[in-house]
Write a protein that holds these residues in place. Sequence first.
Motif, PDB file in Angstrom:
ATOM      1  N   GLU A 113       0.830  -1.207   0.015  1.00 40.31           N
ATOM      2  CA  GLU A 113       0.134  -0.008  -0.142  1.00 40.31           C
ATOM      3  C   GLU A 113       0.861   1.089  -0.048  1.00 40.31           C
ATOM      4  OE1 GLU A 113      -3.157  -0.265  -0.475  1.00 40.31           O
ATOM      5  OE2 GLU A 113      -3.250  -2.509  -0.261  1.00 40.31           O
ATOM      6  N   PHE A 114       2.255   1.108   0.429  1.00 41.14           N
ATOM      7  CA  PHE A 114       3.032   2.135   0.435  1.00 41.14           C
ATOM      8  C   PHE A 114       3.488   2.539  -1.051  1.00 41.14           C
ATOM      9  CE2 PHE A 114       4.652   1.988   5.206  1.00 41.14           C
ATOM     10  CZ  PHE A 114       3.425   2.075   5.558  1.00 41.14           C
ATOM     11  N   THR A 115       3.774   3.850  -1.159  1.00 37.82           N
ATOM     12  CA  THR A 115       4.486   4.446  -2.463  1.00 37.82           C
ATOM     13  C   THR A 115       5.942   3.836  -2.454  1.00 37.82           C
ATOM     14  OG1 THR A 115       5.323   6.448  -1.739  1.00 37.82           O
ATOM     15  CG2 THR A 115       3.121   6.262  -2.663  1.00 37.82           C
ATOM     16  N   GLY A 116       6.488   3.710  -3.730  1.00 39.69           N
ATOM     17  CA  GLY A 116       8.004   3.374  -3.820  1.00 39.69           C
ATOM     18  C   GLY A 116       8.945   4.162  -2.989  1.00 39.69           C
ATOM     19  N   THR A 117       8.737   5.495  -2.719  1.00 43.33           N
ATOM     20  CA  THR A 117       9.298   6.303  -1.764  1.00 43.33           C
ATOM     21  C   THR A 117       9.228   5.871  -0.321  1.00 43.33           C
ATOM     22  OG1 THR A 117       9.043   8.417  -3.342  1.00 43.33           O
ATOM     23  CG2 THR A 117       9.585   8.853  -1.190  1.00 43.33           C
ATOM     24  N   GLU A 118       8.179   6.038  -0.127  1.00 45.08           N
ATOM     25  CA  GLU A 118       7.900   5.204   1.210  1.00 45.08           C
ATOM     26  C   GLU A 118       8.517   4.119   1.488  1.00 45.08           C
ATOM     27  OE1 GLU A 118       3.471   7.421   1.939  1.00 45.08           O
ATOM     28  OE2 GLU A 118       3.651   5.530   1.188  1.00 45.08           O
ATOM     29  N   ASN A 119       8.581   2.958   0.683  1.00 49.34           N
ATOM     30  CA  ASN A 119       9.167   1.820   0.852  1.00 49.34           C
ATOM     31  C   ASN A 119      10.665   2.027   0.848  1.00 49.34           C
ATOM     32  OD1 ASN A 119       7.246  -0.671   1.169  1.00 49.34           O
ATOM     33  ND2 ASN A 119       6.265   0.241  -0.715  1.00 49.34           N
ATOM     34  N   VAL A 120      11.254   2.754  -0.002  1.00 49.79           N
ATOM     35  CA  VAL A 120      12.609   3.135   0.409  1.00 49.79           C
ATOM     36  C   VAL A 120      13.093   3.470   1.667  1.00 49.79           C
ATOM     37  CG1 VAL A 120      14.469   4.787  -0.474  1.00 49.79           C
ATOM     38  CG2 VAL A 120      12.868   3.875  -2.335  1.00 49.79           C
ATOM     39  N   TYR A 121      12.508   4.546   2.078  1.00 53.68           N
ATOM     40  CA  TYR A 121      12.750   4.707   3.517  1.00 53.68           C
ATOM     41  C   TYR A 121      12.355   3.854   4.743  1.00 53.68           C
ATOM     42  CZ  TYR A 121      13.809   9.546   2.264  1.00 53.68           C
ATOM     43  OH  TYR A 121      14.401  10.791   1.842  1.00 53.68           O
ATOM     44  N   GLY A 123      12.541   0.578   3.874  1.00 54.40           N
ATOM     45  CA  GLY A 123      13.548  -0.562   3.423  1.00 54.40           C
ATOM     46  C   GLY A 123      14.899  -0.008   4.152  1.00 54.40           C
ATOM     47  N   CYS A 124      15.270   1.123   4.055  1.00 54.03           N
ATOM     48  CA  CYS A 124      16.459   1.667   4.583  1.00 54.03           C
ATOM     49  C   CYS A 124      16.701   1.523   6.040  1.00 54.03           C
ATOM     50  CB  CYS A 124      16.984   3.013   4.040  1.00 54.03           C
ATOM     51  SG  CYS A 124      17.432   3.099   2.207  1.00 54.03           S
ATOM     52  N   ALA A 125      15.503   1.896   6.703  1.00 60.39           N
ATOM     53  CA  ALA A 125      15.437   1.680   8.107  1.00 60.39           C
ATOM     54  C   ALA A 125      15.562   0.387   8.472  1.00 60.39           C
ATOM     55  CB  ALA A 125      14.002   2.424   8.581  1.00 60.39           C
ATOM     56  N   LEU A 126      15.056  -0.319   7.873  1.00 58.49           N
ATOM     57  CA  LEU A 126      15.020  -1.925   8.378  1.00 58.49           C
ATOM     58  C   LEU A 126      16.588  -2.391   8.300  1.00 58.49           C
ATOM     59  CD1 LEU A 126      12.013  -3.466   6.603  1.00 58.49           C
ATOM     60  CD2 LEU A 126      12.601  -3.248   9.033  1.00 58.49           C
ATOM     61  N   LEU A 127      17.329  -1.739   7.010  1.00 59.36           N
ATOM     62  CA  LEU A 127      18.845  -2.106   6.977  1.00 59.36           C
ATOM     63  C   LEU A 127      19.478  -1.286   7.955  1.00 59.36           C
ATOM     64  CD1 LEU A 127      18.611  -2.170   2.867  1.00 59.36           C
ATOM     65  CD2 LEU A 127      19.041  -4.198   4.615  1.00 59.36           C
ATOM     66  N   LYS A 131      17.496   8.425   8.923  1.00 56.75           N
ATOM     67  CA  LYS A 131      16.834   9.131   7.835  1.00 56.75           C
ATOM     68  C   LYS A 131      17.739   9.968   7.125  1.00 56.75           C
ATOM     69  CE  LYS A 131      12.640  12.188   6.996  1.00 56.75           C
ATOM     70  NZ  LYS A 131      13.601  12.998   6.120  1.00 56.75           N
ATOM     71  N   LYS A 132      18.616  10.534   7.805  1.00 53.39           N
ATOM     72  CA  LYS A 132      19.748  11.374   7.118  1.00 53.39           C
ATOM     73  C   LYS A 132      20.376  10.642   6.395  1.00 53.39           C
ATOM     74  CE  LYS A 132      23.840  14.317   8.243  1.00 53.39           C
ATOM     75  NZ  LYS A 132      24.655  14.967   9.044  1.00 53.39           N
ATOM     76  N   GLU A 133      20.848   9.527   6.538  1.00 53.91           N
ATOM     77  CA  GLU A 133      21.490   8.377   5.813  1.00 53.91           C
ATOM     78  C   GLU A 133      20.835   8.034   4.310  1.00 53.91           C
ATOM     79  OE1 GLU A 133      24.903   6.067   8.322  1.00 53.91           O
ATOM     80  OE2 GLU A 133      22.730   5.693   8.632  1.00 53.91           O
ATOM     81  N   THR A 134      19.540   7.919   4.572  1.00 52.30           N
ATOM     82  CA  THR A 134      18.776   7.543   3.618  1.00 52.30           C
ATOM     83  C   THR A 134      18.494   8.810   2.528  1.00 52.30           C
ATOM     84  OG1 THR A 134      17.437   5.898   4.845  1.00 52.30           O
ATOM     85  CG2 THR A 134      16.426   6.633   2.866  1.00 52.30           C
ATOM     86  N   ASP A 135      18.315   9.967   3.198  1.00 56.17           N
ATOM     87  CA  ASP A 135      18.282  11.190   2.349  1.00 56.17           C
ATOM     88  C   ASP A 135      19.371  11.391   1.549  1.00 56.17           C
ATOM     89  OD1 ASP A 135      16.021  11.875   3.653  1.00 56.17           O
ATOM     90  OD2 ASP A 135      16.708  13.366   5.069  1.00 56.17           O
ATOM     91  N   GLU A 136      20.482  11.094   1.842  1.00 58.14           N
ATOM     92  CA  GLU A 136      21.722  11.204   1.247  1.00 58.14           C
ATOM     93  C   GLU A 136      21.744  10.162  -0.053  1.00 58.14           C
ATOM     94  OE1 GLU A 136      24.673  10.505   4.008  1.00 58.14           O
ATOM     95  OE2 GLU A 136      24.614  12.788   4.837  1.00 58.14           O
ATOM     96  N   ARG A 137      21.285   8.891   0.272  1.00 55.87           N
ATOM     97  CA  ARG A 137      21.178   7.890  -0.835  1.00 55.87           C
ATOM     98  C   ARG A 137      19.948   7.709  -1.803  1.00 55.87           C
ATOM     99  NH1 ARG A 137      24.087   6.030   3.710  1.00 55.87           N
ATOM    100  NH2 ARG A 137      25.812   4.840   3.318  1.00 55.87           N
ATOM    101  N   TYR A 138      19.038   8.777  -1.237  1.00 56.00           N
ATOM    102  CA  TYR A 138      17.890   8.542  -1.943  1.00 56.00           C
ATOM    103  C   TYR A 138      17.570   8.685  -3.656  1.00 56.00           C
ATOM    104  CZ  TYR A 138      13.030   9.181  -3.591  1.00 56.00           C
ATOM    105  OH  TYR A 138      11.566   9.262  -4.129  1.00 56.00           O
ATOM    106  N   ASP A 139      18.597   9.869  -4.062  1.00 56.84           N
ATOM    107  CA  ASP A 139      18.412   9.809  -5.464  1.00 56.84           C
ATOM    108  C   ASP A 139      19.365   9.158  -6.037  1.00 56.84           C
ATOM    109  OD1 ASP A 139      17.230  12.528  -5.088  1.00 56.84           O
ATOM    110  OD2 ASP A 139      19.139  13.723  -5.016  1.00 56.84           O
TER     111      ASP A 139
END
Length: 447
Positions: A113-121, A123-127, A131-139
Amino acid sequence: MYSDNLAIKVDGLNKSFRMYNSPKDRVKELFLPQLRNKLGLDEVQYSNEFKALKDVSFEIKKGETVGVIGHNGCGKSTLLQIICGTLSPTTGEVKTFGRIAALLELGSGFNPEFTGTENVYMGCALLGLSKKETDERYDDIVKFADIGDFIHQPVKNYSSGMFVRLAFAVNIVSQPDIMIVDEALSVGDMNFQAKCMTALLKLQKAGATILFVSHDINAVKSLCERAIYLEHGIVKNIGSVVDVTEQYVRDMRLKMNAEERSFDEKAHNDVKVHNHEIGVSANITSSAIKEFTSRVADNRYGTGDVKVLYADIIDEKGYSSDSFTFNEQVKIRMYIGANADKDVSVNANIQDAKKIVITQCSNFQINQTLLSLNKGESYLVEYTLRLPFEEGVYTLQSFISDPVQKGVSGVVTDVIDDVVCFKVSRREEGRFWAKVFLFPKCEICKM
């Protein structure tokens, strides 16, 4: 106390599942055994035990890339799930050292039900990323996944290919200490598969540990140094990737044969060998056949209906040799004898040091009909080709099959590994960094 150099340690691992004939039996097993025990009735078995893994033990060092191979149902996925912690072992112990990223199945860990963006965040949290590290890697993740505006849509609307693109992007860009991949790459298109292999190689060079599961044996050979071969939940072999994959390929080919027969060890008399297509004749002595048969005995398998009696490679001067110049024209000679009436394809594979096939000679490639043999007949099959190969050591594998479906599958009648081991010397004009030199032409026009 574990070594600082270890990434994964598996010790005496066992995993069992309960198998039920129907959902009712699952419910019965929850309540009826205690009731029957109180009533003094005999015990009734409502399920059967299936042992997916049996006493599995191995160690993987930091920075190693190890392949896990085996037929479907051998326990590969169960093993990986236990290593990742998504499944608990029945007995035994698994220790991992470092952050793990795993791509075990499509969309694993994603909320549909989540968007791709929401799942990226998520998924990265589970790894373990902030949030700051995910922001840096998001693009970088979005760029790698390359799914366009679908990144803003719920992933339940994604195709299987888009699922694996995003899942792999999240895992690979997170830069894990241990990366585990289970066949998921086979879903993407060829461009994405190439991108994934490049990303895995970069991760490998960065010192990450990779556990790679695939039925693509060439991919395993190219990427891995070692391999683990599972069969029916047991480690059948663990060692160098070449040795283990060759054993697996051999086992799979033998299983494809409807009937296995032992090789006919009857002594051969001197044989007059003829090639009916090109009019060549030659004598090969019984002593030469006997010596050849003895030398390759441990490296051959098949039904034995049609067998290679002798094989060698001839240089440009007409002599048998194991050393050739770059792009030298050679002849691969295979003397064939029939123990049964058969129509066969007689093939020759040239392999590199990792046993990856560089080129192949076969009936189908040259649009030639199958070789029809009657019991007791013998022929000389001769292929002429050049060796425009990178400097190095190569091996010749002879491969005779009785085709079931033309160009697709067949019964293996005789396969011999390492028939000839030979060297190709360096190109005089200078070394090139590829397996094969195709003599390209270049034109430059000023615009």
